[in-house]
Design a protein around this motif. Structure first.
Motif, PDB file in Angstrom:
ATOM      1  N   HIS A 186      21.136  10.790 -21.050  1.00  0.00           N
ATOM      2  CA  HIS A 186      20.789   9.387 -20.853  1.00  0.00           C
ATOM      3  C   HIS A 186      19.374   9.113 -21.357  1.00  0.00           C
ATOM      4  O   HIS A 186      18.480   9.933 -21.191  1.00  0.00           O
ATOM      5  CB  HIS A 186      20.880   9.010 -19.372  1.00  0.00           C
ATOM      6  CG  HIS A 186      22.294   8.891 -18.902  1.00  0.00           C
ATOM      7  ND1 HIS A 186      22.897   7.691 -18.644  1.00  0.00           N
ATOM      8  CD2 HIS A 186      23.228   9.837 -18.679  1.00  0.00           C
ATOM      9  CE1 HIS A 186      24.154   7.902 -18.272  1.00  0.00           C
ATOM     10  NE2 HIS A 186      24.381   9.202 -18.282  1.00  0.00           N
ATOM     11  N   GLY A 187      19.223   7.911 -21.931  1.00  0.00           N
ATOM     12  CA  GLY A 187      17.929   7.576 -22.493  1.00  0.00           C
ATOM     13  C   GLY A 187      17.044   6.816 -21.534  1.00  0.00           C
ATOM     14  O   GLY A 187      15.846   6.677 -21.760  1.00  0.00           O
ATOM     15  N   ASN A 188      17.617   6.331 -20.447  1.00  0.00           N
ATOM     16  CA  ASN A 188      16.849   5.498 -19.525  1.00  0.00           C
ATOM     17  C   ASN A 188      15.997   6.375 -18.605  1.00  0.00           C
ATOM     18  O   ASN A 188      16.491   7.315 -17.990  1.00  0.00           O
ATOM     19  CB  ASN A 188      17.825   4.661 -18.703  1.00  0.00           C
ATOM     20  CG  ASN A 188      17.108   3.663 -17.829  1.00  0.00           C
ATOM     21  OD1 ASN A 188      16.431   4.049 -16.892  1.00  0.00           O
ATOM     22  ND2 ASN A 188      17.240   2.397 -18.145  1.00  0.00           N
ATOM     23  N   LEU A 189      14.725   6.055 -18.506  1.00  0.00           N
ATOM     24  CA  LEU A 189      13.819   6.953 -17.783  1.00  0.00           C
ATOM     25  C   LEU A 189      14.083   6.979 -16.288  1.00  0.00           C
ATOM     26  O   LEU A 189      13.984   8.031 -15.651  1.00  0.00           O
ATOM     27  CB  LEU A 189      12.371   6.548 -18.063  1.00  0.00           C
ATOM     28  CG  LEU A 189      11.941   6.687 -19.527  1.00  0.00           C
ATOM     29  CD1 LEU A 189      10.512   6.201 -19.706  1.00  0.00           C
ATOM     30  CD2 LEU A 189      12.066   8.112 -20.000  1.00  0.00           C
ATOM     31  N   VAL A 190      14.439   5.820 -15.690  1.00  0.00           N
ATOM     32  CA  VAL A 190      14.736   5.826 -14.244  1.00  0.00           C
ATOM     33  C   VAL A 190      15.970   6.683 -13.981  1.00  0.00           C
ATOM     34  O   VAL A 190      16.026   7.465 -13.030  1.00  0.00           O
ATOM     35  CB  VAL A 190      14.939   4.391 -13.729  1.00  0.00           C
ATOM     36  CG1 VAL A 190      15.395   4.405 -12.283  1.00  0.00           C
ATOM     37  CG2 VAL A 190      13.654   3.594 -13.853  1.00  0.00           C
ATOM     38  N   LYS A 191      16.955   6.551 -14.874  1.00  0.00           N
ATOM     39  CA  LYS A 191      18.182   7.341 -14.732  1.00  0.00           C
ATOM     40  C   LYS A 191      17.873   8.831 -14.827  1.00  0.00           C
ATOM     41  O   LYS A 191      18.422   9.649 -14.101  1.00  0.00           O
ATOM     42  CB  LYS A 191      19.152   6.923 -15.839  1.00  0.00           C
ATOM     43  CG  LYS A 191      20.550   7.439 -15.660  1.00  0.00           C
ATOM     44  CD  LYS A 191      21.374   6.508 -14.813  1.00  0.00           C
ATOM     45  CE  LYS A 191      22.792   6.989 -14.737  1.00  0.00           C
ATOM     46  NZ  LYS A 191      23.748   6.062 -15.289  1.00  0.00           N
ATOM     47  N   LYS A 192      16.978   9.172 -15.718  1.00  0.00           N
ATOM     48  CA  LYS A 192      16.583  10.576 -15.851  1.00  0.00           C
ATOM     49  C   LYS A 192      15.996  11.090 -14.543  1.00  0.00           C
ATOM     50  O   LYS A 192      16.257  12.215 -14.123  1.00  0.00           O
ATOM     51  CB  LYS A 192      15.544  10.741 -16.961  1.00  0.00           C
ATOM     52  CG  LYS A 192      16.110  10.930 -18.351  1.00  0.00           C
ATOM     53  CD  LYS A 192      14.981  11.205 -19.310  1.00  0.00           C
ATOM     54  CE  LYS A 192      15.354  10.975 -20.747  1.00  0.00           C
ATOM     55  NZ  LYS A 192      16.249  11.984 -21.298  1.00  0.00           N
ATOM     56  N   ILE A 193      15.193  10.255 -13.877  1.00  0.00           N
ATOM     57  CA  ILE A 193      14.582  10.698 -12.621  1.00  0.00           C
ATOM     58  C   ILE A 193      15.648  10.852 -11.546  1.00  0.00           C
ATOM     59  O   ILE A 193      15.614  11.806 -10.764  1.00  0.00           O
ATOM     60  CB  ILE A 193      13.460   9.723 -12.203  1.00  0.00           C
ATOM     61  CG1 ILE A 193      12.293   9.907 -13.168  1.00  0.00           C
ATOM     62  CG2 ILE A 193      13.013   9.973 -10.777  1.00  0.00           C
ATOM     63  CD1 ILE A 193      11.068   9.141 -12.837  1.00  0.00           C
ATOM     64  N   VAL A 194      16.638   9.942 -11.534  1.00  0.00           N
ATOM     65  CA  VAL A 194      17.757  10.110 -10.602  1.00  0.00           C
ATOM     66  C   VAL A 194      18.450  11.438 -10.891  1.00  0.00           C
ATOM     67  O   VAL A 194      18.783  12.205  -9.970  1.00  0.00           O
ATOM     68  CB  VAL A 194      18.748   8.931 -10.708  1.00  0.00           C
ATOM     69  CG1 VAL A 194      20.007   9.215  -9.910  1.00  0.00           C
ATOM     70  CG2 VAL A 194      18.113   7.648 -10.228  1.00  0.00           C
ATOM     71  N   GLY A 195      18.642  11.740 -12.177  1.00  0.00           N
ATOM     72  CA  GLY A 195      19.275  13.001 -12.565  1.00  0.00           C
ATOM     73  C   GLY A 195      18.501  14.201 -12.059  1.00  0.00           C
ATOM     74  O   GLY A 195      19.071  15.145 -11.504  1.00  0.00           O
TER      75      GLY A 195
END
Lengths: 320, 118
Positions: free
Chosen positions: B27-36
């Motif tokens: 995923h390219g979205n930074l918030v999503k990365k943090i959730v990951g």
């Protein structure tokens, strides 16, 4: 069964594009994992996870979304390749589990090393029934000191990244202004009732942590959650007035100092660093005193850092 | 069959870990990365806590009439790790907010594009 729920929540969080829904799912995921921790006998951990994961991180992520954007682009880069990497790694790890002792096996190597000593000797050596607390604050005091310092550093980091810049001065509406009351009367009244109870509960968790599940980390997070709730309902400006930022900075540092100071006090009294045995006339009382003070230091720092982080994030939204 | 039940916990841990890993890399979205990253982190917590469980054991608080306790050491490690985790997550989110202020985007592609065009 709970674990299956956990897996499904994680999977749907991975698939959704609406970040708001993802963050909500993440809150559910945290609460579910807290339930799993209870069923695995880790009550202290479950406590922390429920307060941190379902409470504070969710609020922080929502604040970030308010500051950025809510939608995610649908583009994935190299999704098939990523899937391949993940599948291969996962396969290798599953293969690795076949060498592990079966789940809940009392003869597993983890249970043979220092754990029996903690379980058998800690009531006699520290006089504290909650083994988790005594290991946390006494046997592994160095680790915990390090961790408190990490939390302190993270608080400083957030302040350095987001705390700069002048804030817009927002006029504070008077406490019982009809404008505030008429907007959310239920929320307003319920929050007023609940906050003192949360604060009281946090204090109970802090000071009863020696005997039941609890301790400085959990109490700090719960205390901060109450303040965050206050700020969310009554407005940030009023919360800032109740707890000024300068006091928070002072508290952040004083918690770590209290912890480190207990160690130094032990040295002055003739023991090693963080050796509580010498703090009082007999070792068990010394341990009691040391653990109490150390947990207090942890609680103060965690509370102050969590509130500071939230205030800093929310304050960013107020900037012109 | 015993083996299947014996390692079920660990397999869920691996599944969660890989889900988090996938979110971080695909995923390219930074918030999503943090959730990951957080999903990944929780899976590690679960791994430790699973290892600490003892058959017939109880929560590690000394009480009358209980002879077997679960291993308290993993609990201590994970308890502190959770609080450290939220502090580092907050730091990550702070960075995301700053990136958004500088680039007006939290998508990785968009940020790279802006970097290359300048």
């Amino acid at each position: 069964m709970l674990l299956a729920f956990l897996a499904m929540t994680a999977l749907s969080a991975a698939r959704l594009n609406d970040l708001f829904a993802v963050v909500m799912l993440f809150g559910i995921y945290s609460l579910l994992s807290a339930a799993v921790f209870v069923s695995l006998d880790a009550v202290d951990v479950a406590f922390t996870e429920a307060a941190v994961g379902a409470g504070i991180s969710t609020v922080l992520m929502l604040t970030t979304l308010a500051l950025t954007s809510r939608d995610e682009h649908k583009t994935r880069h190299g999704a098939p390749l990523a899937l391949l990497v993940v599948t291969v790694t996962g396969g290798a790890l599953v293969y690795g589990t076949f060498d592990m002792p079966p789940f809940a096996d009392p003869g597993a190597p983890v249970h043979q090393h220092v754990a029996p000593h903690y379980i058998e000797e800690s009531p006699r050596e520290t006089g504290i029934p909650n083994i988790v607390t005594s290991v946390l604050a006494s046997y592994r005091g160095y680790d915990t000191l390090g961790e408190v310092t990490v939390i302190f550093t993270a608080g400083i980091g957030v302040l350095a990244l987001l705390g700069s810049g002048r804030r817009r001065i927002v006029p504070v509406p008077p406490p019982d202004s009809p404008e505030l009351l008429s907007r959310h009367p239920v929320l307003f009244v319920v929050t007023k009732l609940v906050i003192p109870m949360i604060l009281l509960f946090a204090l109970y968790v802090q000071f009863h942590g020696d005997f039941g599940p609890g301790g400085g980390f959990q109490a700090g997070v719960i205390f901060a959650a109450a303040i965050i709730l206050y700020a969310l309902v009554f407005g940030l400006e009023r919360a800032r007035r109740a707890i000024p930022a300068s006091a928070l900075k002072l508290l952040m540092a004083s918690g770590v100092l209290l912890y480190a100071g207990v160690g130094v006090a032990g040295m002055i009294a003739g023991g090693k660093y963080l050796d509580y045995n010498v703090l009082a006339h007999d070792p068990v009382h010394g341990q009691h005193l040391g653990i109490f003070l150390v947990e207090l230091g942890v609680g103060i720092t965690v509370t102050a850092v969590m509130i500071t982080i939230f205030f800093t994030f929310a304050g960013r939204a107020d900037r012109p | 069959m015993i083996d299947f039940i014996g390692h079920y916990n660990y397999w869920i841990v691996i599944f969660l870990m890989m889900t988090g890993f996938y979110i971080v890399i695909a995923h390219g979205n930074l918030v999503k990365k943090i959730v990951g990253l957080n999903v990944f982190q929780t899976s590690v917590f679960l791994l430790y806590i699973s290892m600490g469980k003892v058959d017939g054991g109880s929560a590690p608080i000394i009480a009358e009439g209980i002879t077997a306790y679960s291993n308290p050491l993993p609990h201590v490690l994970i308890l502190t790790a959770i609080v450290v985790g939220v502090a580092t997550t907050a730091l990550g989110l702070a960075l995301v907010v700053r990136i958004n202020e500088a680039y007006e985007s939290i998508e990785e592609d968009e940020i790279h594009r802006q970097d290359e065009s300048t």
